[in-house]
Design a protein around this motif. Structure first.
Motif, short mmCIF file in Angstrom:
data_model
loop_
_atom_site.label_atom_id
_atom_site.label_comp_id
_atom_site.label_asym_id
_atom_site.label_seq_id
_atom_site.Cartn_x
_atom_site.Cartn_y
_atom_site.Cartn_z
N GLY A 179 -8.44 -0.88 -5.25
CA GLY A 179 -8.43 0.58 -5.29
C GLY A 179 -9.51 1.21 -4.44
N ARG A 202 -8.59 -1.47 1.59
CA ARG A 202 -7.62 -1.97 0.62
C ARG A 202 -6.69 -3.00 1.27
NH1 ARG A 202 -7.12 3.59 -0.39
NH2 ARG A 202 -4.97 3.65 0.36
N ARG A 207 -1.05 -1.09 -8.14
CA ARG A 207 -1.14 -0.64 -6.75
C ARG A 207 0.23 -0.47 -6.11
NH1 ARG A 207 -4.97 2.09 -6.82
NH2 ARG A 207 -4.47 2.43 -4.61
N ASP A 237 -0.60 3.39 -4.94
CA ASP A 237 -1.26 3.49 -3.63
C ASP A 237 -0.59 4.57 -2.79
OD1 ASP A 237 -2.38 2.87 -0.97
OD2 ASP A 237 -3.15 1.09 -2.00
N CYS A 284 -0.17 -0.11 2.80
CA CYS A 284 -0.79 -0.86 1.69
C CYS A 284 0.26 -1.25 0.65
CB CYS A 284 -1.90 -0.03 1.05
SG CYS A 284 -3.39 0.12 2.08
N ARG A 285 1.18 -0.34 0.34
CA ARG A 285 2.23 -0.68 -0.63
C ARG A 285 3.10 -1.82 -0.10
NH1 ARG A 285 2.70 4.99 -0.87
NH2 ARG A 285 4.68 4.92 0.26
#
Length: 627
Positions: free
Chosen positions: A486, A493, A526, A530, A535-536
């Motif tokens: 996070g 991240r 996440r 997110d 990032c996802r």
């Protein structure tokens, strides 16, 4: 009309070539001399025409006649601006004749060429080229072409028999090299010769090794005895001595480093070396470094290892020199030689070399200097190439305290992390090492530079996989990574997710199974929370890799995780949690493939209820809009 008619000149030369040899020797110089006379003309187009005709005549006659042509030019062009024209024309001849020539074809003409080159580089006309009022008059005066001429000659010289003659212009001026301007010109000339020699198609490694050994040995011996008399005790780096302000190392020289019992004889031989001979030593080491660099990464260097290995004691002596360029070149050469495993008594040599490098480090506070960085490279090579060598705890602690002060220094990044990887590979158990790895993990997350994050990730993964870590310490490092899923910046991240992906792929299954549930819940969070799409995507890829490693549908751990996910899906109070559960179940189906039918009954009922409820909400909303 003084303009040269090139076709006519060529026709005359071709006719002369048909005559008997004696007639050619008599008539040819007069033809060449007539063309050379026109080079004295003040008109540019006349000189250009004469020069073009001379080049064509030389091409027709071949490289063997260049000595006669240059001698004829020297007889005509003797003073004033004529000398500028002479140097310019000699370069034009070499530029045309050298590329197609064979090695050794110009050796017999060096006697005529080198005086012209020397005068153009270091004589009075060289000084005139620095006067703007002179250089503006004629194009031949604008700059010296002596360095280019030396490079061309070096590319075709016979290394074994004529290298000494090619170096004569430099040797003649070594006594005057205390002057900065002269020394700079000599260094440029030697650099040009070294570049030309590397382009020489016939440069036997055996001859090169003999030249390097003889030159460096003589130079170091002379330097050692002169330093012993001048500097009985020195100890640091970066002192400037002499009127020339040349950088030198302040290291106490070892007496009689070769173990030669006849030290007086060695001192007498050293006294015969010309002043400033270290410039020639630098030239020899530069040649060796360029040859090693060219062969690096191929089988050729490994095959030639037995020839190169015996130079290591000589390079070791070179580390005692007060001349920074000599020490730096020795370090660079050793970095190529050490990995060959062709060094006799490598363990003993490794200890001696490391001690000398550490002496240099302790003598300076500027660890970012190129010389110290070369020392770091050598230490890294020795650690990797010599498993038998064990660095003392004191030296290792000192190295850890000075080498990794700034992990984000872009200038020395490659050297720093190469050394760090080598040290981590040795698994030295020191508190300082664990503290350094904590800093590395922080840079992995917080650095704003992508290359630093990538390098930190590589080193940290090596540390986690290979280092002796207790269960508590390992959990602390993994908890640090999970907490930073996070992190406020998306780049940090993403770096953490990629690091965890490497952990999932590389960790032994028994260890990964223990921490699987510990990773699972934060990753699910996440996956939906997110804000960054990249990032996802990375989290989804990591989740998939984790599910694959957890062992298929028969795994008890995977079954328990799947039960959690189904429970989240059935929870009607938290839509975000239901969304995350649906995504995770979708990943599980992708991983299981055709086997997914064996557990679909677990999540289809709550999924149907969820979809039905969503459909009812949608129909109610549409009905309200119609009303």
């Amino acid at each position: 009309d003084e303009k040269v008619r090139t076709p006519v000149a060529l026709a005359v030369v071709k006719i002369l070539k048909l005559l008997p040899t004696e007639a050619v020797k008599v008539e040819l110089p007069s033809v060449v001399g007539a063309i050379c006379t026109l080079l004295k003309n003040h008109l540019n187009y006349v000189r250009d025409g004469a020069r073009a005709a001379l080049v064509e005549v030389a091409t027709e006659l071949g490289a063997g006649c260049i000595g006669m042509i240059v001698s004829a030019m020297r007889g005509v062009l003797r003073q004033g601006f004529h000398l500028h024209i002479l140097g310019y024309t000699v370069h034009a001849l070499l530029a045309k004749l050298v590329p197609p020539a064979a090695v050794g074809e110009f050796d017999c003409a060096l006697y005529a060429l080198l005086p012209v080159i020397e005068a153009d580089m270091l004589g009075d006309i060289a000084a005139e080229k620095e006067v703007a009022a002179i250089t503006a008059k004629m194009k031949e005066c604008k700059r010296t072409r002596a360095y280019d001429a030396l490079e061309l000659l070096a590319s075709r010289v016979n290394f074994r028999t004529h290298l000494g003659e090619l170096l004569s212009p430099v040797r003649n001026y070594l006594p005057a090299a205390n002057a900065l301007k002269i020394r700079t010109k000599l260094e440029t000339a030697l650099q040009s010769i070294s570049v030309g020699l590397m382009a020489n198609p016939n440069l036997p490694l055996v001859d090169l090794m003999v030249f390097v050994h003889a030159t460096v040995d003589d130079g170091l011996t002379a330097d050692h005895h002169s330093n012993t008399a001048a500097l009985p005790l020195v100890g640091g780096v970066g002192r400037r001595v002499g009127r020339e302000k040349e950088e030198t190392l302040k290291i106490r020289p070892t007496r009689n480093p070769r173990g030669d019992p006849d030290a007086d004889t060695a001192a007498a031989a050293a006294a015969a070396a010309p002043p400033n001979y270290h410039l020639v030593v630098q030239f020899a080491l530069t040649l060796l470094h360029m040859a090693l660099k060219r062969r690096a990464g191929g089988r050729q260097l490994q095959q030639e290892g037995p020839l190169i290995g015996p130079l290591v004691p000589l390079m070791s002596r070179g580390l005692e020199s007060r001349r920074v360029p000599v020490v730096s070149l020795c370090l660079k050469c050793l970095c190529f030689v050490v990995p060959l495993h062709q060094i006799p008594n490598l363990e003993t040599e490794a200890d001696r070399l490391c001690r000398r490098v550490f002496d240099m480090m302790r003598g300076t506070s500027k660890m970012s200097s190129p010389l110290i960085q070369d020392g770091f490279k050598l230490v890294a090579s020795l650690i990797r190439a010599c498993p038998e060598y064990t660095m003392s705890a004191t030296n290792l602690k000192f190295l850890l305290s000075v080498a990794f002060v700034d992990l984000e220094d872009s200038n020395n990044r490659a050297t720093t992390f190469s050394l760090l990887k080598a040290i981590v590979g040795r698994k030295a158990v020191l508190p300082e090492m664990y503290d350094l790895m904590t800093r590395v993990s922080q840079h992995l997350v917080r650095s704003q530079q992508a290359p630093v994050r990538a390098l930190c990730s590589q080193v940290f993964l090596m540390f986690l996989l290979d280092y002796p870590l207790g269960e508590k310490r390992l959990r602390q490092h993994l908890e640090f990574l999970v907490r930073n899923l996070g992190y406020e910046h998306a780049a940090g991240r993403a770096a953490v997710v990629e690091m965890l992906e490497a952990v999932v792929a590389k960790f032994p299954f028994a260890v990964l199974e223990e921490y699987a549930e510990f990773f699972f819940v934060p990753l699910v969070t996440r996956l939906v929370n997110d804000q960054d799409a990249e990032c996802r995507r990375l989290v989804g890829r990591l989740m998939k890799a984790l599910l694959v490693r957890m062992g298929g549908e028969g795994s008890a751990k995977l079954a328990r995780v799947r039960a959690y996910t189904v429970a989240w899906l059935a929870n009607g109070k938290d839509p975000l949690l239901q969304r995350a559960a649906a995504q995770v179940l979708g990943l599980m189906v992708d991983v299981a493939g055709e086997r997914s039918g064996q557990f679909c009954d677990e999540f289809l009922p709550p999924l149907h209820r969820l979809l039905a409820a969503a459909a009812g909400v949608k129909e109610g909303a549409e009905g309200g809009e119609k009303e």
